[in-house]
Write a protein that holds these residues in place. Structure first.
Motif, PDB file in Angstrom:
ATOM      1  N   GLU A 114      22.123  56.633  27.532  1.00 49.54           N
ATOM      2  CA  GLU A 114      22.823  55.461  27.020  1.00 49.54           C
ATOM      3  C   GLU A 114      22.231  54.163  27.559  1.00 49.54           C
ATOM      4  OE1 GLU A 114      27.385  53.718  26.756  1.00 49.54           O
ATOM      5  OE2 GLU A 114      26.950  55.333  28.151  1.00 49.54           O
ATOM      6  N   HIS A 115      21.615  54.211  28.746  1.00 49.83           N
ATOM      7  CA  HIS A 115      21.160  52.991  29.402  1.00 49.83           C
ATOM      8  C   HIS A 115      19.647  52.888  29.591  1.00 49.83           C
ATOM      9  CE1 HIS A 115      25.302  52.039  30.047  1.00 49.83           C
ATOM     10  NE2 HIS A 115      25.497  53.140  30.740  1.00 49.83           N
ATOM     11  N   VAL A 116      18.876  53.738  28.952  1.00 48.03           N
ATOM     12  CA  VAL A 116      17.419  53.708  29.107  1.00 48.03           C
ATOM     13  C   VAL A 116      16.886  52.323  28.769  1.00 48.03           C
ATOM     14  CG1 VAL A 116      15.234  54.613  28.220  1.00 48.03           C
ATOM     15  CG2 VAL A 116      17.134  56.166  28.647  1.00 48.03           C
ATOM     16  N   GLY A 117      16.179  51.736  29.722  1.00 49.16           N
ATOM     17  CA  GLY A 117      15.530  50.449  29.508  1.00 49.16           C
ATOM     18  C   GLY A 117      16.450  49.243  29.456  1.00 49.16           C
ATOM     19  N   ASN A 118      17.719  49.409  29.729  1.00 47.78           N
ATOM     20  CA  ASN A 118      18.659  48.286  29.681  1.00 47.78           C
ATOM     21  C   ASN A 118      18.465  47.424  30.925  1.00 47.78           C
ATOM     22  OD1 ASN A 118      20.787  46.486  29.627  1.00 47.78           O
ATOM     23  ND2 ASN A 118      22.297  48.014  29.000  1.00 47.78           N
ATOM     24  N   GLU A 119      17.687  46.374  30.782  1.00 50.29           N
ATOM     25  CA  GLU A 119      17.357  45.495  31.909  1.00 50.29           C
ATOM     26  C   GLU A 119      18.542  44.667  32.390  1.00 50.29           C
ATOM     27  OE1 GLU A 119      14.532  45.559  33.672  1.00 50.29           O
ATOM     28  OE2 GLU A 119      13.820  47.170  32.378  1.00 50.29           O
ATOM     29  N   ASN A 120      19.649  44.700  31.647  1.00 50.73           N
ATOM     30  CA  ASN A 120      20.844  43.988  32.089  1.00 50.73           C
ATOM     31  C   ASN A 120      21.610  44.761  33.154  1.00 50.73           C
ATOM     32  OD1 ASN A 120      20.481  41.764  30.359  1.00 50.73           O
ATOM     33  ND2 ASN A 120      21.326  42.937  28.666  1.00 50.73           N
ATOM     34  N   LEU A 121      21.240  46.024  33.354  1.00 51.06           N
ATOM     35  CA  LEU A 121      21.885  46.851  34.365  1.00 51.06           C
ATOM     36  C   LEU A 121      20.951  47.019  35.557  1.00 51.06           C
ATOM     37  CD1 LEU A 121      23.347  49.687  32.117  1.00 51.06           C
ATOM     38  CD2 LEU A 121      24.608  47.851  33.242  1.00 51.06           C
ATOM     39  N   PRO A 122      21.503  47.322  36.727  1.00 51.66           N
ATOM     40  CA  PRO A 122      20.656  47.606  37.889  1.00 51.66           C
ATOM     41  C   PRO A 122      19.757  48.809  37.609  1.00 51.66           C
ATOM     42  CG  PRO A 122      22.923  47.283  38.547  1.00 51.66           C
ATOM     43  CD  PRO A 122      22.918  47.352  37.050  1.00 51.66           C
ATOM     44  N   LYS A 123      18.658  48.878  38.325  1.00 52.28           N
ATOM     45  CA  LYS A 123      17.690  49.955  38.100  1.00 52.28           C
ATOM     46  C   LYS A 123      18.169  51.304  38.617  1.00 52.28           C
ATOM     47  CE  LYS A 123      13.581  47.341  37.459  1.00 52.28           C
ATOM     48  NZ  LYS A 123      13.372  47.540  36.054  1.00 52.28           N
ATOM     49  N   GLN A 124      19.108  51.286  39.567  1.00 47.95           N
ATOM     50  CA  GLN A 124      19.577  52.565  40.093  1.00 47.95           C
ATOM     51  C   GLN A 124      21.022  52.487  40.557  1.00 47.95           C
ATOM     52  OE1 GLN A 124      17.082  53.694  43.341  1.00 47.95           O
ATOM     53  NE2 GLN A 124      17.577  51.933  44.573  1.00 47.95           N
ATOM     54  N   TYR A 125      21.610  53.671  40.651  1.00 47.05           N
ATOM     55  CA  TYR A 125      22.943  53.831  41.199  1.00 47.05           C
ATOM     56  C   TYR A 125      22.769  54.390  42.605  1.00 47.05           C
ATOM     57  CZ  TYR A 125      23.990  53.472  36.257  1.00 47.05           C
ATOM     58  OH  TYR A 125      24.052  53.051  34.962  1.00 47.05           O
ATOM     59  N   HIS A 126      23.643  54.002  43.500  1.00 47.24           N
ATOM     60  CA  HIS A 126      23.507  54.362  44.918  1.00 47.24           C
ATOM     61  C   HIS A 126      24.857  54.846  45.425  1.00 47.24           C
ATOM     62  CE1 HIS A 126      23.123  52.621  49.237  1.00 47.24           C
ATOM     63  NE2 HIS A 126      22.977  53.923  49.252  1.00 47.24           N
ATOM     64  N   ILE A 127      24.875  56.062  45.944  1.00 52.54           N
ATOM     65  CA  ILE A 127      26.094  56.578  46.567  1.00 52.54           C
ATOM     66  C   ILE A 127      25.778  56.838  48.035  1.00 52.54           C
ATOM     67  CG2 ILE A 127      27.804  58.424  46.631  1.00 52.54           C
ATOM     68  CD1 ILE A 127      27.104  58.922  43.642  1.00 52.54           C
ATOM     69  N   GLN A 128      26.457  56.131  48.910  1.00 47.34           N
ATOM     70  CA  GLN A 128      26.308  56.386  50.340  1.00 47.34           C
ATOM     71  C   GLN A 128      27.448  57.310  50.741  1.00 47.34           C
ATOM     72  OE1 GLN A 128      27.102  53.373  53.546  1.00 47.34           O
ATOM     73  NE2 GLN A 128      24.886  53.626  53.788  1.00 47.34           N
ATOM     74  N   PHE A 129      27.113  58.376  51.457  1.00 47.20           N
ATOM     75  CA  PHE A 129      28.160  59.290  51.857  1.00 47.20           C
ATOM     76  C   PHE A 129      27.947  59.741  53.297  1.00 47.20           C
ATOM     77  CE2 PHE A 129      24.854  61.799  49.863  1.00 47.20           C
ATOM     78  CZ  PHE A 129      24.757  62.971  50.607  1.00 47.20           C
ATOM     79  N   THR A 130      29.063  60.013  53.943  1.00 48.60           N
ATOM     80  CA  THR A 130      29.056  60.470  55.333  1.00 48.60           C
ATOM     81  C   THR A 130      29.733  61.831  55.368  1.00 48.60           C
ATOM     82  OG1 THR A 130      29.225  58.198  56.077  1.00 48.60           O
ATOM     83  CG2 THR A 130      29.723  59.894  57.692  1.00 48.60           C
TER      84      THR A 130
END
Length: 132
Positions: A114-130
């Motif tokens: 759904e978001h391929v090449g959509n430059e309006n979105l961040p390049k990655q999603y980040h989940i920090q977990f402990t």
């Protein structure tokens, strides 16, 4: 007259300097930030199940598009599995994650069809977990 000219030049200089400085600091940074989430008390054998409503872009599915790093930014050997065209499973490393440590899971935006090449979105999603 000379004072007004010096004051005007100083204001122009400060204005231009501020604009250039602001432009450098903010230039495209919004597009490179990632969407961040955090979780604590995660099981050391956690399997992350990620569902993409429009499917997974299998053309870029590799260890560079989905990966985990430890708190020292060293790669963690997780395995990736596509369980169906819309679901990705990120399996914990053999023996699990270390207890009471922090890790970072990164997922490339372009994995989501759904978001391929959509430059309006961040390049990655980040989940920090402990882990617990």
């Amino acid at each position: 007259m000379k004072k007004k000219l010096v004051t005007l030049c100083a204001l122009i200089f400060i204005g231009i300097g501020s604009y250039v400085g602001y432009s450098i600091l903010t230039k495209d940074t919004d597009k490179h930030l990632d969407i961040q989430m955090a979780q604590s008390n995660v099981s050391p054998d956690k399997e992350w199940i990620i569902t993409f409503d429009h499917g997974i872009n299998q053309e870029i599915m590799n260890a560079k598009s989905v990966y985990v790093q430890d708190q020292d930014n060293k790669p963690v050997p997780v395995s990736l599995k596509i369980s169906d065209p819309q679901t990705l499973v990120v399996k914990s490393p053999n023996g699990g994650y270390q207890k009471e440590k922090t890790y970072n899971l990164y997922i490339n935006r372009d994995l989501d069809l759904e978001h391929v090449g959509n430059e309006n979105l961040p390049k990655q999603y980040h989940i920090q977990f402990t882990t617990m």
